[in-house]
Design a protein around this motif. Sequence first.
Motif: not given
Length: 120
Positions: A97-98, A100-101, A104
């Motif tokens: 998730q990190r 991915k952030r 992005e």
Amino acid sequence: MTTAVDDELWSAIGEPTRRRMVDLLLAEGFGTATTLSEQLPVTRQAISKHLGVLDRVGLVHSTPAGRERRYQVDERQLARAAAQLADVGSAWDARLQRIKRIAEAIQRAQDNRQQEDKGE
């Protein structure tokens, strides 16, 4: 992670024949080196060695059964292994998730720069 990972346990479980043996023991409730060797493409002696590894890490326990030993999966140790796996999975989910952030944010910054370049 909340549960410490037991490297010896996971090293033992990481071997495919031993994983299959654990599956068979869970399905049957118990087994001996002889009964397991009848279901796997390895010798009885190899099965005995694998059972010794599983026994050392506490994943199975044995009781005498005539001239052989009868093995069963230790459900508490299996539950401990499952908890460790769940914790490792959660930690990797958080890492992904990190990542991915970050990806992005980089993409947004590049898109903004491209929009600014077009506007000049």
